[in-house]
Design an enzyme around this catalytic site. Structure first.
Site, PDB file in Angstrom:
ATOM      1  CE  LYS A  61      34.355  41.386  39.248  1.00 62.37           C
ATOM      2  NZ  LYS A  61      34.058  41.843  40.564  1.00 62.37           N
ATOM      3  CG  HIS A  79      36.314  39.822  36.823  1.00 59.63           C
ATOM      4  ND1 HIS A  79      36.118  40.578  35.971  1.00 59.63           N
ATOM      5  CD2 HIS A  79      37.630  40.616  37.740  1.00 59.63           C
ATOM      6  CE1 HIS A  79      36.406  41.145  35.880  1.00 59.63           C
ATOM      7  NE2 HIS A  79      37.392  42.408  37.257  1.00 59.63           N
ATOM      8  CG  ASN A 118      38.788  49.663  37.379  1.00 61.20           C
ATOM      9  OD1 ASN A 118      39.690  49.866  37.684  1.00 61.20           O
ATOM     10  ND2 ASN A 118      38.820  48.012  36.999  1.00 61.20           N
ATOM     11  N   GLY A 123      31.234  45.485  38.169  1.00 61.81           N
ATOM     12  CA  GLY A 123      30.697  47.008  37.854  1.00 61.81           C
ATOM     13  C   GLY A 123      31.760  47.179  37.168  1.00 61.81           C
TER      14      GLY A 123
END
Length: 239
Positions: free
Chosen positions: A154, A150, A120, A160
């Protein structure tokens, strides 16, 4: 201090992140100059808004660059890493799903070039990770839960980013539990909850637009200039 535009190679230029990087870099010509954009297939047209485009098979022929920003696929990761090492250029990569062998190659490359690989690139998430580590260190024995939300498309869970936040807490000796939600078109929300007896702390980050990740990657790319070889985190390059 660098005052000239940073010469960028955008690797994975046809994806959502690649397109955002091209658009945002073009809006700041005094800071960024995209010298090449690389896509999986042979591009048509060859030049878009003044930026030459190359197929992945033509990677060796791209112009000189200072930093490659890579948001591609695991199968495209090895060639761009090798190119950066060969040309002594920095690498910023957000390609997910890379193998343990590719992680080892990253570690080896970091002995010769400056690089960042991250799940990210939001600058806010980088600050959140630091706060999580500090809180976990200061609150031993508290329950720590990370809830991430999300969009429905996804596939990986936990995300992550959630795992990265969990690693920040674990570095302080904490154990972390995860929960994942998939709903609507949520860009990304992460809540880290610390619960003790009679009290609770929540640290929350919400992304409302994907541009935050592209802006963060551009920021990191510029900050990597003139840095010695090494494996950096986004939080190492905030100032």
């Amino acid at each position: 201090m660098n005052t000239s535009p940073t010469r960028l190679l955008i690797h994975g230029a046809s994806g959502r992140m690649g397109q955002a990087l091209l658009r945002l870099a073009a809006a700041e010509p005094e800071r960024y100059q995209v010298v090449g954009a690389v896509t999986r297939r042979t591009p048509s047209p060859r030049v878009v808004d003044g930026v030459p485009h190359f197929a992945a098979s033509e990677l060796a022929g791209v112009p000189a660059f200072d930093v490659a920003i890579d948001f591609s696929l695991p199968e495209g990761f090895d060639p761009v890493l090798a190119l950066c090492v060969e040309r002594k250029a920095a690498l910023v990569s957000g390609t997910t799903g890379i193998s343990s062998a590719q992680q080892s190659a990253l570690a080896a490359a970091a002995t010769t070039i400056p690089l960042v690989w991250a799940t990210n690139f939001s600058l806010g998430v980088a600050v959140l990770a630091e706060l999580v580590e500090r809180a976990a260190s200061a609150l031993p024995g508290w329950d720590i839960d990370i809830v991430e939300s999300h969009h429905v498309h996804k596939k990986d869970a936990p995300s992550g980013t959630a795992l990265t936040l969990g690693q920040a807490a674990a570095s302080a000796g904490a154990q972390v539990h995860y929960a994942s939600l998939r709903a609507g078109d949520i860009v990304g929300e992460h809540t880290v909850q610390f619960a003790g007896l009679g009290e609770r702390i929540e640290l929350v980050h919400r992304a409302t637009h994907r541009d935050v990740f592209a802006r963060g990657a551009l920021h990191v790319a510029r900050k990597l200039l003139d840095r010695p070889a090494g494996d950096y985190r986004v939080r190492d390059l905030l100032d």
